[in-house]
Design an enzyme around this catalytic site. Structure first.
Site, short mmCIF file in Angstrom:
data_model
loop_
_atom_site.label_atom_id
_atom_site.label_comp_id
_atom_site.label_asym_id
_atom_site.label_seq_id
_atom_site.Cartn_x
_atom_site.Cartn_y
_atom_site.Cartn_z
N HIS A 1 9.57 -3.50 -0.01
CA HIS A 1 8.80 -2.58 -0.71
C HIS A 1 7.49 -2.44 -0.35
O HIS A 1 6.59 -3.35 -0.62
CB HIS A 1 8.94 -3.39 -2.24
CG HIS A 1 8.31 -2.27 -3.46
ND1 HIS A 1 8.74 -1.04 -3.32
CD2 HIS A 1 7.49 -2.58 -4.10
CE1 HIS A 1 8.27 -0.33 -4.24
NE2 HIS A 1 7.29 -1.35 -5.11
N ARG B 1 -1.84 -2.93 -8.69
CA ARG B 1 -2.81 -2.49 -7.67
C ARG B 1 -4.03 -1.48 -8.43
O ARG B 1 -3.51 -0.87 -9.38
CB ARG B 1 -1.95 -1.63 -6.64
CG ARG B 1 -1.36 -2.34 -5.66
CD ARG B 1 -0.70 -1.28 -4.46
NE ARG B 1 0.20 -0.50 -4.81
CZ ARG B 1 0.56 0.36 -3.81
NH1 ARG B 1 0.07 0.59 -2.82
NH2 ARG B 1 1.74 1.16 -4.27
N1 LIG Z 1 8.48 -3.98 -7.86
C1 LIG Z 1 7.98 -2.62 -7.98
O1 LIG Z 1 8.69 -1.85 -7.57
C2 LIG Z 1 6.97 -2.62 -8.90
C3 LIG Z 1 6.48 -1.44 -9.81
C4 LIG Z 1 5.53 -1.23 -10.46
C5 LIG Z 1 4.72 -2.47 -10.57
N2 LIG Z 1 4.97 -3.68 -10.13
C6 LIG Z 1 4.22 -4.61 -9.91
O2 LIG Z 1 4.52 -5.38 -11.49
C7 LIG Z 1 3.39 -6.06 -11.90
C8 LIG Z 1 3.02 -5.67 -13.25
O3 LIG Z 1 2.49 -4.34 -13.36
P1 LIG Z 1 1.94 -3.79 -14.49
O4 LIG Z 1 1.47 -2.32 -14.36
O5 LIG Z 1 2.85 -4.00 -15.82
O6 LIG Z 1 0.42 -4.74 -15.09
P2 LIG Z 1 -0.14 -4.73 -16.22
O7 LIG Z 1 -1.63 -5.25 -15.67
O8 LIG Z 1 -0.03 -3.74 -17.08
O9 LIG Z 1 0.61 -6.07 -16.95
C9 LIG Z 1 0.80 -7.28 -16.18
C10 LIG Z 1 0.84 -8.37 -17.45
O10 LIG Z 1 1.07 -9.79 -17.06
C11 LIG Z 1 0.39 -10.64 -17.85
N3 LIG Z 1 0.07 -11.83 -17.29
C12 LIG Z 1 -0.91 -12.27 -16.24
N4 LIG Z 1 -0.66 -13.61 -15.93
C13 LIG Z 1 0.47 -13.88 -16.84
C14 LIG Z 1 1.18 -15.22 -17.07
N5 LIG Z 1 0.68 -16.39 -16.08
N6 LIG Z 1 2.12 -15.43 -17.55
C15 LIG Z 1 2.33 -14.20 -18.54
N7 LIG Z 1 1.88 -13.08 -18.15
C16 LIG Z 1 0.89 -12.95 -17.53
C17 LIG Z 1 -1.13 -9.85 -18.43
O11 LIG Z 1 -1.60 -10.29 -19.17
C18 LIG Z 1 -0.43 -8.30 -18.25
O12 LIG Z 1 -0.20 -8.08 -19.51
C19 LIG Z 1 2.18 -5.82 -10.83
O13 LIG Z 1 2.16 -7.14 -9.85
C20 LIG Z 1 2.83 -4.55 -9.94
O14 LIG Z 1 2.01 -4.37 -8.98
C21 LIG Z 1 5.87 -3.73 -9.04
#
Ligand SMILES: NC(=O)c1ccc[n+]([C@@H]2O[C@H](COP(=O)([O-])OP(=O)(O)OC[C@H]3O[C@@H](n4cnc5c(N)ncnc54)[C@H](O)[C@@H]3O)[C@@H](O)[C@H]2O)c1
Length: 308
Positions: free
Chosen positions: A175, A82
């Protein structure tokens, strides 16, 4: 033989999860990402911390899934996070496509693994992973409740100026804005929190918990939380690998529990070597039950959009 955890998405959450796993010497780690160089560079950096941290697990990064073969657990963090002003649901259409691509490759190389889903919107992404993988429901687990309960516990511990080790709590539901923190099950050194904090102040803490992710997004501006989310995913992985039989709030596919069928909703689960070994049903008040149903309805709405 050491256990093996692969992490798809070497961004903030994924690489920090790799860091916790390495520091705990929990398992060999493989970081995978679509961006060339990022998983390799982060894995190399982490491996150079190993002599200092005294950890002997093997850490590697790749763009190809072949190195993930036969993982015991795959943690999926791939997808966009986000930005200020966005809800988790705004990520649906982009992350749906990413999850589809990821699950096909993960399952091809690790057909026996447990999946811990982190990408948002969490419950819908877990549902998609469950449907596309064909795995049974014991093996597909969404991470949200451990993080949300962690936030709640940290706020209560700060409020009372007590050790976080005294805290026990869980949250139910999706969530998102519909999560259901259960204050009557939150204890501080065994004492119900309702005995220690006045109802109106407790309600403020509950609301801050619900908004916990957004509060951090507002500070960071360019992304969302990752230290606590990655620690939460690793706690779940550890419970499975060490067969701890730990009761943790997880997003699980319900088949009639809590009167809900066919959707992922956050409920108390026993995690051990069989993955979700039990879904624990507690008696809810009519208000809590209504809140949980509302939460499930919100998950259904998202799942309908992506047809899972
Ligand atoms: N469930 C929860 O409580 C929770 C908490 C925090 C973050 N999240 C979610 O986790 C996800 C990741 O967050 P983040 O802060 O690490 O984001 P980020 O942008 O730092 O990392 C995401 C990574 O995914 C990679 N990516 C994109 N498409 C891909 C693919 N097809 N194959 C492999 N890798 C790919 C990107 O290159 C990037 O490095 C987000 O969707 C975020 O909303 C969920």
């Amino acid at each position: 033989m050491r256990k093996k955890i692969s992490i798809v998405g070497a961004g903030n959450v994924g690489s920090t999860a790799a860091h916790w796993i390495m520091a705990k010497e929990l398992a060999d780690v493989v970081l995978v990402d679509v961006v060339e160089g990022v998983p390799q560079g982060k894995a190399l950096d982490l491996s150079q911390a190993q002599p200092i941290e005294r950890s002997d697990v093997h850490v590697q990064g790749a763009n190809d899934y072949a190195v993930t073969a036969d993982s015991d657990i795959v943690i999926i963090t791939a997808g966009i996070p986000r930005k200020p002003g966005m809800s988790r649901d705004d990520l649906l259409n982009t992350n749906y496509k990413i999850m589809k691509d990821v699950i096909e490759k993960v399952v091809a190389y690790s057909p026996e693994c447990f999946l811990i889903i982190v990408s948002n919107p969490l419950d819908a992404m877990a549902q998609e992973a469950f449907k596309l993988s064909g795995f049974n429901r014991q093996r597909v687990i969404g991470m949200a409740g451990v993080l949300d309960a962690g936030r709640f516990k940290s706020f209560v511990a700060q409020e009372l100026n007590v050790s976080v080790e005294n805290m026990s709590a869980f949250v139910l539901g999706g969530h998102g804005d519909t999560m259901v923190p259960l204050t009557r099950f939150c204890t501080v050194g065994g004492i119900p929190v309702t005995e220690l904090i006045a109802p109106d102040r407790l309600e403020q803490i509950v609301q801050r918990t619900r908004d916990g992710g957004a509060e951090i997004v507002k500070h960071l501006k360019t992304g969302s939380a990752y230290y606590a989310p990655s620690a939460a995913a690793v706690e779940m992985a550890e419970a499975i690998l060490k067969d701890k039989k730990k009761l943790l709030p997880c997003a699980a596919y319900l088949e009639g529990e809590y009167g809900i069928s066919g959707y992922f909703v956050g409920v108390p689960c026993k995690l051990g070597s069989g993955g979700i070994e039990q879904i624990v049903e507690v008696r809810l008040t009519p208000e809590e039950h209504a809140a949980l149903k509302k939460s499930a309805a919100a998950v259904k709405e998202l799942c309908d959009v992506i047809g899972v």
